[in-house]
Design a protein around this motif. Structure first.
Motif, PDB file in Angstrom:
ATOM      1  N   ASN A   3      48.335  53.493  28.524  1.00  0.00           N
ATOM      2  CA  ASN A   3      47.726  53.762  29.829  1.00  0.00           C
ATOM      3  C   ASN A   3      46.813  52.619  30.256  1.00  0.00           C
ATOM      4  N   VAL A   4      46.076  52.064  29.313  1.00  0.00           N
ATOM      5  CA  VAL A   4      45.182  50.944  29.625  1.00  0.00           C
ATOM      6  C   VAL A   4      46.009  49.731  30.044  1.00  0.00           C
ATOM      7  N   LYS A   5      47.131  49.511  29.346  1.00  0.00           N
ATOM      8  CA  LYS A   5      48.021  48.404  29.697  1.00  0.00           C
ATOM      9  C   LYS A   5      48.581  48.580  31.106  1.00  0.00           C
ATOM     10  N   ASP A   6      49.004  49.808  31.412  1.00  0.00           N
ATOM     11  CA  ASP A   6      49.530  50.113  32.743  1.00  0.00           C
ATOM     12  C   ASP A   6      48.452  49.919  33.807  1.00  0.00           C
ATOM     13  N   LEU A   7      47.243  50.367  33.503  1.00  0.00           N
ATOM     14  CA  LEU A   7      46.134  50.217  34.437  1.00  0.00           C
ATOM     15  C   LEU A   7      45.843  48.742  34.701  1.00  0.00           C
ATOM     16  N   LYS A   8      45.806  47.951  33.634  1.00  0.00           N
ATOM     17  CA  LYS A   8      45.551  46.512  33.791  1.00  0.00           C
ATOM     18  C   LYS A   8      46.659  45.845  34.600  1.00  0.00           C
ATOM     19  N   HIS A   9      47.903  46.251  34.361  1.00  0.00           N
ATOM     20  CA  HIS A   9      49.029  45.703  35.116  1.00  0.00           C
ATOM     21  C   HIS A   9      48.899  46.066  36.598  1.00  0.00           C
ATOM     22  N   THR A  10      48.562  47.327  36.857  1.00  0.00           N
ATOM     23  CA  THR A  10      48.388  47.785  38.234  1.00  0.00           C
ATOM     24  C   THR A  10      47.250  47.047  38.921  1.00  0.00           C
ATOM     25  N   LEU A  11      46.138  46.870  38.214  1.00  0.00           N
ATOM     26  CA  LEU A  11      45.004  46.142  38.785  1.00  0.00           C
ATOM     27  C   LEU A  11      45.374  44.687  39.073  1.00  0.00           C
ATOM     28  N   SER A  12      46.142  44.073  38.183  1.00  0.00           N
ATOM     29  CA  SER A  12      46.589  42.695  38.415  1.00  0.00           C
ATOM     30  C   SER A  12      47.467  42.611  39.657  1.00  0.00           C
ATOM     31  N   TYR A  13      48.349  43.592  39.805  1.00  0.00           N
ATOM     32  CA  TYR A  13      49.221  43.632  40.979  1.00  0.00           C
ATOM     33  C   TYR A  13      48.395  43.803  42.259  1.00  0.00           C
ATOM     34  N   ILE A  14      47.459  44.744  42.247  1.00  0.00           N
ATOM     35  CA  ILE A  14      46.610  44.978  43.422  1.00  0.00           C
ATOM     36  C   ILE A  14      45.815  43.721  43.745  1.00  0.00           C
ATOM     37  N   HIS A  15      45.264  43.079  42.742  1.00  0.00           N
ATOM     38  CA  HIS A  15      44.488  41.856  42.935  1.00  0.00           C
ATOM     39  C   HIS A  15      45.355  40.776  43.577  1.00  0.00           C
TER      40      HIS A  15
END
Length: 97
Positions: A3-15
């Motif tokens: 979940n943390v990996k997915d969250l970091k990936h999502t945040l990178s995409y949003i950024h």
């Protein structure tokens, strides 16, 4: 952990997307300002009216650019907090209060 990996990936995409929007808004804002300058030089009333609309669009796009920049910084801050392991600590503190 996934979940943390997915969250970091999502945040990178949003950024990344916020940075893209910021760049597009900045480019369009510059073009709108150039149009304003060109249109006001003609001295024709209808063109000046259009120029004022271009100027307003440039201001709005400039605001969008600033908003995207601020949001991108916040997203980057959240991502960095995750990397430092602070996200869980913040959640625990929030539960206590």
């Amino acid at each position: 952990m996934e979940n943390v990996k997915d969250l970091k990936h999502t945040l990178s995409y949003i950024h990344s997307e916020l940075n893209r929007i910021e760049t597009m808004a900045g480019t369009l804002s510059s073009i709108e300002r150039e149009h304003y300058n060109k249109l006001t030089n003609f001295g024709h009333r209808e063109l000046v009216d259009i120029a004022v609309e271009e100027q307003n669009a440039a201001r709005q796009l400039g605001s969008i650019k600033q908003m995207c920049s601020a949001m991108a910084q916040k997203v980057e801050g959240i991502k960095n907090a995750i990397d430092r392991g602070e996200l869980g600590e913040s959640a625990n503190r929030a539960e206590i209060h």
